[in-house]
Motif scaffolding. Sequence first.
Motif, PDB file in Angstrom:
ATOM      1  N   ALA A  83       0.836  -1.205   0.000  1.00 51.15           N
ATOM      2  CA  ALA A  83       0.000   0.000   0.000  1.00 51.15           C
ATOM      3  C   ALA A  83       0.871   1.256   0.000  1.00 51.15           C
ATOM      4  O   ALA A  83       0.572   2.239  -0.696  1.00 51.15           O
ATOM      5  CB  ALA A  83      -0.920  -0.008   1.220  1.00 51.15           C
ATOM      6  N   LYS A  84       1.944   1.219   0.773  1.00 45.77           N
ATOM      7  CA  LYS A  84       2.862   2.354   0.826  1.00 45.77           C
ATOM      8  C   LYS A  84       3.535   2.573  -0.520  1.00 45.77           C
ATOM      9  O   LYS A  84       3.663   3.713  -0.998  1.00 45.77           O
ATOM     10  CB  LYS A  84       3.902   2.112   1.915  1.00 45.77           C
ATOM     11  CG  LYS A  84       4.917   3.239   2.065  1.00 45.77           C
ATOM     12  CD  LYS A  84       5.912   2.923   3.180  1.00 45.77           C
ATOM     13  CE  LYS A  84       6.957   4.042   3.312  1.00 45.77           C
ATOM     14  NZ  LYS A  84       7.938   3.736   4.385  1.00 45.77           N
ATOM     15  N   GLY A  89       3.540   5.882  -5.816  1.00 47.92           N
ATOM     16  CA  GLY A  89       3.488   5.928  -7.265  1.00 47.92           C
ATOM     17  C   GLY A  89       4.231   4.821  -7.974  1.00 47.92           C
ATOM     18  O   GLY A  89       4.394   4.871  -9.206  1.00 47.92           O
ATOM     19  N   LYS A  90       4.673   3.806  -7.258  1.00 48.55           N
ATOM     20  CA  LYS A  90       5.381   2.700  -7.902  1.00 48.55           C
ATOM     21  C   LYS A  90       4.409   1.840  -8.694  1.00 48.55           C
ATOM     22  O   LYS A  90       3.285   1.593  -8.266  1.00 48.55           O
ATOM     23  CB  LYS A  90       6.111   1.853  -6.860  1.00 48.55           C
ATOM     24  CG  LYS A  90       7.275   2.581  -6.203  1.00 48.55           C
ATOM     25  CD  LYS A  90       8.071   1.657  -5.307  1.00 48.55           C
ATOM     26  CE  LYS A  90       9.276   2.382  -4.697  1.00 48.55           C
ATOM     27  NZ  LYS A  90      10.070   1.493  -3.818  1.00 48.55           N
ATOM     28  N   THR A  91       4.860   1.382  -9.830  1.00 49.19           N
ATOM     29  CA  THR A  91       4.031   0.549 -10.682  1.00 49.19           C
ATOM     30  C   THR A  91       4.003  -0.882 -10.160  1.00 49.19           C
ATOM     31  O   THR A  91       4.858  -1.288  -9.360  1.00 49.19           O
ATOM     32  CB  THR A  91       4.556   0.552 -12.122  1.00 49.19           C
ATOM     33  OG1 THR A  91       5.855  -0.080 -12.146  1.00 49.19           O
ATOM     34  CG2 THR A  91       4.676   1.965 -12.659  1.00 49.19           C
ATOM     35  N   VAL A  97       9.115  -6.695  -9.327  1.00 50.91           N
ATOM     36  CA  VAL A  97      10.571  -6.894  -9.404  1.00 50.91           C
ATOM     37  C   VAL A  97      11.195  -6.842  -8.014  1.00 50.91           C
ATOM     38  O   VAL A  97      12.078  -7.640  -7.675  1.00 50.91           O
ATOM     39  CB  VAL A  97      11.212  -5.838 -10.326  1.00 50.91           C
ATOM     40  CG1 VAL A  97      12.731  -5.882 -10.227  1.00 50.91           C
ATOM     41  CG2 VAL A  97      10.769  -6.053 -11.772  1.00 50.91           C
ATOM     42  N   LYS A  98      10.723  -5.933  -7.179  1.00 47.41           N
ATOM     43  CA  LYS A  98      11.262  -5.814  -5.818  1.00 47.41           C
ATOM     44  C   LYS A  98      10.985  -7.071  -5.006  1.00 47.41           C
ATOM     45  O   LYS A  98      11.843  -7.531  -4.233  1.00 47.41           O
ATOM     46  CB  LYS A  98      10.653  -4.598  -5.120  1.00 47.41           C
ATOM     47  CG  LYS A  98      11.245  -4.315  -3.745  1.00 47.41           C
ATOM     48  CD  LYS A  98      10.694  -3.040  -3.135  1.00 47.41           C
ATOM     49  CE  LYS A  98      11.314  -2.787  -1.765  1.00 47.41           C
ATOM     50  NZ  LYS A  98      10.787  -1.537  -1.148  1.00 47.41           N
ATOM     51  N   LEU A 143       1.308 -14.172  -5.387  1.00 46.39           N
ATOM     52  CA  LEU A 143      -0.096 -14.588  -5.410  1.00 46.39           C
ATOM     53  C   LEU A 143      -1.000 -13.489  -4.855  1.00 46.39           C
ATOM     54  O   LEU A 143      -2.082 -13.212  -5.406  1.00 46.39           O
ATOM     55  CB  LEU A 143      -0.274 -15.869  -4.592  1.00 46.39           C
ATOM     56  CG  LEU A 143       0.313 -17.153  -5.177  1.00 46.39           C
ATOM     57  CD1 LEU A 143       0.295 -18.269  -4.132  1.00 46.39           C
ATOM     58  CD2 LEU A 143      -0.460 -17.585  -6.423  1.00 46.39           C
ATOM     59  N   PHE A 144      -0.562 -12.870  -3.777  1.00 49.14           N
ATOM     60  CA  PHE A 144      -1.331 -11.812  -3.129  1.00 49.14           C
ATOM     61  C   PHE A 144      -1.543 -10.635  -4.076  1.00 49.14           C
ATOM     62  O   PHE A 144      -2.622 -10.017  -4.087  1.00 49.14           O
ATOM     63  CB  PHE A 144      -0.596 -11.354  -1.868  1.00 49.14           C
ATOM     64  CG  PHE A 144      -1.365 -10.388  -1.012  1.00 49.14           C
ATOM     65  CD1 PHE A 144      -2.270 -10.855  -0.072  1.00 49.14           C
ATOM     66  CD2 PHE A 144      -1.177  -9.016  -1.143  1.00 49.14           C
ATOM     67  CE1 PHE A 144      -2.984  -9.972   0.730  1.00 49.14           C
ATOM     68  CE2 PHE A 144      -1.884  -8.122  -0.348  1.00 49.14           C
ATOM     69  CZ  PHE A 144      -2.789  -8.600   0.584  1.00 49.14           C
ATOM     70  N   MET A 145      -0.538 -10.319  -4.876  1.00 48.98           N
ATOM     71  CA  MET A 145      -0.649  -9.218  -5.826  1.00 48.98           C
ATOM     72  C   MET A 145      -1.564  -9.561  -7.003  1.00 48.98           C
ATOM     73  O   MET A 145      -2.198  -8.674  -7.582  1.00 48.98           O
ATOM     74  CB  MET A 145       0.742  -8.849  -6.356  1.00 48.98           C
ATOM     75  CG  MET A 145       1.670  -8.209  -5.339  1.00 48.98           C
ATOM     76  SD  MET A 145       3.323  -7.917  -6.033  1.00 48.98           S
ATOM     77  CE  MET A 145       2.938  -6.737  -7.350  1.00 48.98           C
TER      78      MET A 145
END
Length: 371
Positions: A83-84, A89-91, A97-98, A143-145
């Motif tokens: 959420a942070k 603004g991160k895609t 990737v992170k 999976l969560f994403m």
Amino acid sequence: MKSKFNEKERLFSLDALRGFDMLFIMGLSGWVVSLCGLFPSSGFMDWLASQMEHVKWDGLSHHDTIFPLFLFIAGISFPFSIAKQRAQGKTEKQIFVKVIKRGIVLVLLGMVYNGLFKLDFAGLRCASVLGRIGLAWMLAALLFMRFKQKVLIVVAAVILVGYWLLLWLIPGGSDTYSFEHNLVGAIDRVLLPGRLIYGDNHFDPEGLLSTLPAIVTAMLGMFTGRFVRISSDRMTENKKVLYLFAAAIVFLVAGWLWSYVFPINKMLWSSSFVCVVAAYSLFLFALFYYVTDVKGYRKWTFFFRVVGMNSITIYLAQIIINFSQVSKFFFGGLAGKFPEDWANLINSTGYIVVCWLFLYFLYKKNVFLKV
């Protein structure tokens, strides 16, 4: 009554609970054993000391809960983290990737912990605690994403039931859940490179197949983190805590019932083990969350947060830095003035003090190992 908890801020309870958990790795288990040694005729103390070591195979001790609790906590953190990152603004690709990088780094750090720099690749144990955390958390996060909550619940259930059926229906011998004949060890002996840690290259508790149910441990933590992030306008914090305690009871009963057909076993990370340690993790988190984040009593957490905010650091540092020698330098003289049982307790206390002061120095310098 308005809650003192701001959903946008860092959960103090997570750092405190992580620190509490890591203290047992940082010498608290040895300290408890030393304390119990002062009461040799006490049945309770004998039992308490036995809780500071892993069970050999089936069963559960407190020491068996340390690892899954840490993974569960890592899961709780992810909904807050994602959420942070989205708010910054991160895609989704950048977050993706992170997540992958973190998983790979933890696997590599696990190999470093196991002696990668000795360059003995034939004798290197590739499986590790950090490696399991990295892989299980990474796959759970992906999976969560990707999927919604209802789908994730189905996925978690399928993994746990499917894992049970695999070990039950594909036997490696007369007893499908035994150390000698389980499918987990059979797969690792064929596919896992390097050395296996138990039974003369026979079995590894952090192997390939048993990572599957560990993914669910991380997922359950993520479900918990998402639940806690529900706005207080929709659900009061007190009600959240009650639901967390209720969920702990449900998982405890489920794990206990399941254990009749699939024993509670940390080495196999059995499905019943996942349920029971989820109950323990939910109970502890609900307790820490209520006291720290809901009621706002935070000063007492400082000792634990110093450890929890650098948990990977102290885990790795203990294999690199000889804290025992440092402790002996400062506390050995005092310990030598006492009988053996008291000397053991003093030395155990000294070890914890030295480790904590090391982490406190890093805390004051604002140095944190972030993976």
